[in-house]
Write a protein that holds these residues in place. Structure first.
Motif, PDB file in Angstrom:
ATOM      1  N   SER A  34      58.842  -7.429  -7.510  1.00  0.00           N
ATOM      2  CA  SER A  34      57.612  -7.044  -6.828  1.00  0.00           C
ATOM      3  C   SER A  34      57.519  -5.553  -6.537  1.00  0.00           C
ATOM      4  CB  SER A  34      57.472  -7.823  -5.520  1.00  0.00           C
ATOM      5  OG  SER A  34      58.542  -7.512  -4.652  1.00  0.00           O
ATOM      6  N   ARG A 111      49.250 -16.512 -10.319  1.00  0.00           N
ATOM      7  CA  ARG A 111      48.891 -15.712  -9.142  1.00  0.00           C
ATOM      8  C   ARG A 111      50.158 -15.078  -8.607  1.00  0.00           C
ATOM      9  NH1 ARG A 111      48.233 -21.100  -7.045  1.00  0.00           N
ATOM     10  NH2 ARG A 111      49.844 -21.521  -5.520  1.00  0.00           N
ATOM     11  N   HIS A 112      49.973 -13.991  -7.900  1.00  0.00           N
ATOM     12  CA  HIS A 112      51.131 -13.313  -7.330  1.00  0.00           C
ATOM     13  C   HIS A 112      50.732 -12.608  -6.046  1.00  0.00           C
ATOM     14  CE1 HIS A 112      49.815  -9.257  -8.551  1.00  0.00           C
ATOM     15  NE2 HIS A 112      49.274  -9.895  -9.570  1.00  0.00           N
ATOM     16  N   THR A 113      51.692 -12.541  -5.155  1.00  0.00           N
ATOM     17  CA  THR A 113      51.569 -11.736  -3.952  1.00  0.00           C
ATOM     18  C   THR A 113      52.685 -10.715  -4.059  1.00  0.00           C
ATOM     19  OG1 THR A 113      53.085 -13.135  -2.706  1.00  0.00           O
ATOM     20  CG2 THR A 113      50.752 -13.740  -2.640  1.00  0.00           C
TER      21      THR A 113
END
Length: 140
Positions: A34, A111-113
């Motif tokens: 990330s 999806r990603h955070t």
């Protein structure tokens, strides 16, 4: 969550946190990072193609024709040293084809955070897909 297709492939959805990965078969490893920006790192045999979906023909008929031609050539024997490819994840996610598009592996980052990403791996049913911590347990 697992979904089966008529073409002999199935899809497995899995969430990975920063620094976690997934093994697809014995040769392909995908790691989610990330920082500094969301990205995946794909490690695969050097002669195994890894292609972003956006670089393939937009026409579905052309994709299907290429998949049929690749299937008629038979299964390739990927070998050689492993190479790494770093791919940034945009706001709309990312789709990557590993091997022959439409036949071998497809990885969707749905999806990603900042902290986690949701992967969907579509692969032949006989291929084992393992979280990296489970693969480590099997080796130990």
């Amino acid at each position: 969550m697992k979904h089966e297709y008529d073409d002999g492939r199935s899809t497995l959805a899995i969430t990975r946190r920063d620094g976690e990965g997934v093994w697809i078969g014995d040769d392909v490893y995908v790691l989610y990072e990330s920082a500094p920006r969301p990205r995946i790192i794909v490690e695969a045999p050097r002669d195994m193609p890894v292609v972003r979906d956006s670089l393939l023909p937009a026409d579905q008929a052309e994709r299907d024709r290429a998949a049929v031609e690749a299937a008629e050539q038979g299964a390739p024997a990927y070998s050689g040293t492993v190479s790494s490819l770093v791919l940034g994840i945009g706001r709309r996610g990312l789709r990557v084809h590993i091997g022959r598009p439409g036949i071998d592996l497809t990885l969707d980052v749905q999806r990603h955070t900042g902290a986690a990403a949701r992967f969907a791996v579509t692969a032949p049913r006989e291929l084992t897909i393992l979280r990296d911590e489970l693969a480590e347990d099997l080796v130990a």
